[in-house]
Design an enzyme around this catalytic site. Structure first.
Site, mmCIF file in Angstrom:
data_model
loop_
_atom_site.group_PDB
_atom_site.id
_atom_site.type_symbol
_atom_site.label_atom_id
_atom_site.label_comp_id
_atom_site.label_asym_id
_atom_site.label_seq_id
_atom_site.Cartn_x
_atom_site.Cartn_y
_atom_site.Cartn_z
ATOM 1 C CB THR A 1 10.461 -9.811 -12.393
ATOM 2 O OG1 THR A 1 11.396 -9.615 -13.746
ATOM 3 C CG2 THR A 1 10.075 -11.220 -12.500
ATOM 4 C CG ASN B 1 -2.816 3.522 10.654
ATOM 5 O OD1 ASN B 1 -3.575 4.462 10.002
ATOM 6 N ND2 ASN B 1 -1.634 3.529 10.957
ATOM 7 C CB ALA C 1 -0.977 0.012 1.197
ATOM 8 C CB CYS D 1 3.957 2.616 10.368
ATOM 9 S SG CYS D 1 2.768 1.488 9.883
HETATM 10 N N1 PMP Z 1 -1.870 2.592 4.734
HETATM 11 C C1 PMP Z 1 -2.239 2.226 5.793
HETATM 12 C C2 PMP Z 1 -3.743 2.767 6.461
HETATM 13 C C3 PMP Z 1 -1.756 1.366 6.606
HETATM 14 O O1 PMP Z 1 -1.973 0.731 7.765
HETATM 15 C C4 PMP Z 1 -0.251 0.809 6.193
HETATM 16 C C5 PMP Z 1 0.342 -0.081 6.946
HETATM 17 N N2 PMP Z 1 0.693 0.141 8.367
HETATM 18 C C6 PMP Z 1 -0.033 1.337 4.955
HETATM 19 C C7 PMP Z 1 -0.835 2.320 4.182
HETATM 20 C C8 PMP Z 1 1.246 0.690 4.257
HETATM 21 O O2 PMP Z 1 1.234 -0.556 3.785
HETATM 22 P P1 PMP Z 1 2.397 -1.362 3.430
HETATM 23 O O3 PMP Z 1 2.814 -2.058 4.610
HETATM 24 O O4 PMP Z 1 1.522 -2.428 2.366
HETATM 25 O O5 PMP Z 1 3.321 -0.550 2.804
#
Ligand code: PMP
Length: 390
Positions: free
Chosen positions: A247, A159, A84, A333
């Protein structure tokens, strides 16, 4: 070779810990494991024309169907990415080329906030939320008015708190203003229904590891005919119709497809089961521990998330006191960084409140026995930390 029963989502050593951190990453679903192990044992580049390459590309295309099915999109509206973070960056990068203004909410994930800040668009507007974490729609309306071309990026579910965004209301505003709408649906996809054939969303990001697929793979939905500039982040061999060269991660997308199918099949059953467990966890903690306050709207939130502030206790001290429970202080994160959660601050919480918040997130493999045990361990840990601090 890992054993099949190790893949009931958790490895043996990890299963000694009660895993309540699904918003950081969910355990691999057995269906994803089975599909991936088959793909990993075969050779074949999905771009090669020979039989083995065709096997790889056929499997990848059927995964594209599954991912599309999960969100109500056509397969040719799905671009595979590394997750994402990449999907969000790609969406904003392409959508902003023709935009005068970019509008995001204050509670977005850094993969949207930081990507938006890096865009070469002078006019960046940040929309606030109320104390429950709900987006201020009048601020959004003002922000998209009279721009002559805006891009709006909002998350479907937060999140950290699980609070949902009223996407039907947002799409009305963006359509009326002629703005492009990108939705970061990373935390919602696979947990609640998402039907893009019924919603006026132009771009949407998702990530496999949040719904039981592998890490490092995700997708961007790009609505057919969506008027974004063809502006890929990665150029090269022209895979993914030129949108994402490189790839193809065949085993990754195959695992994502299998997880998407399992999540779609189980959606309603899992939603109800996980919500009951989450409510039980919350009620159990609130009944046995004093000074606990819930963050976020009590009803309009993801079924598996509980964000709780434990008055007077730093979240990291509480987490260290309960090594048997894997939960998170704020968002995974952002943890490690000493800044308090920007999400909770945007919800008008104090710094102390934000720093004493723990996020519990449950999912497809969480059991009732784990929740009972977690309630006990949280209660014990709070009492021990409070005694040590007094
Ligand atoms: N957007 C949201 C709302 C998320 O919770 C996260 C993952 N913590 C991400 C984006 C990033 O996703 P990814 O780990 O797939 O890069």
């Amino acid at each position: 070779m890992p054993r099949e029963d190790d893949v009931q989502g958790l490895s043996r050593e990890a299963s000694e810990v009660i895993y309540l951190d699904y918003n950081a990453t969910a355990p691999l679903r057995p269906e994803a494991w089975a599909a991936m192990s088959e793909a990993l044992l075969r050779v074949g580049n999905a771009s090669s024309a020979h039989t083995l390459g065709r096997w790889a590309s056929e499997r990848a295309e059927s995964a594209r169907n599954e991912v599309g099915h999960l969100i109500g999109a056509a397969p040719n509206e799905i671009i595979f990415t590394s997750g994402a973070t990449e999907a969000n960056n790609l969406a904003l990068h392409a959508a902003a080329v023709r935009a005068q203004r970019v509008v995001v909410s204050a509670v977005e994930h850094p993969a949207v906030l930081e990507a938006a800040r890096a865009l070469p668009v002078a006019d960046l507007r940040i929309i606030g939320v109320d104390e429950d974490g709900l987006l201020l729609l009048d601020e959004l309306e003002d922000a998209v008015a009279g721009s002559g071309g805006s891009v709006v990026s909002v998350m479907a579910a937060n999140n950290e708190t699980g609070v949902l965004t009223d996407l039907a209301a947002i799409t009305k505003i963006t359509r009326r203003a002629g703005a492009l709408l990108h939705v970061d649906a990373t935390q919602l996809v696979g947990k609640l229904p998402m039907n893009l054939s019924l919603l006026d969303i132009d771009l949407l990001s998702l990530s496999a590891h949040k719904f039981g697929g592998p890490q490092g793979v995700g997708a961007l939905f790009l609505r057919r005919g969506c008027p974004v500039a063809f502006e890929p982040l990665l150029r090269g061999g022209g895979q993914e119709r030129g949108w994402r060269s490189g790839t193809l991660n065949v085993a990754g997308v195959v695992g994502m497809g299998a997880a998407a199918r399992a999540a779609a099949d189980q959606l309603e059953v899992e939603r109800r089961r996980v919500m009951t467990l989450r409510d039980h966890l919350e009620a159990g903690i609130l009944a046995t521990v004093n000074g606990v306050e819930r963050n976020g709207h009590p009803d309009f939130r993801l079924p598996g998330v509980s964000s709780l502030a434990f008055r007077g206790i730093p979240a990291d001290a509480l987490l260290s006191a309960m090594p048997g429970v894997a939960a998170s202080d704020g968002s995974a994160c952002a943890s490690g960084a000493l800044t308090p959660s920007h999400v909770l601050l945007a919800m008008h919480r104090s710094r102390e409140h934000a720093e004493s918040t723990v996020r519990f997130s449950l999912g497809h493999a969480t059991t009732a026995a784990e929740i009972e045990e977690a309630i006990m361990q949280v209660g014990d840990a709070v009492r021990r930390v409070r005694t040590a601090m007094s």
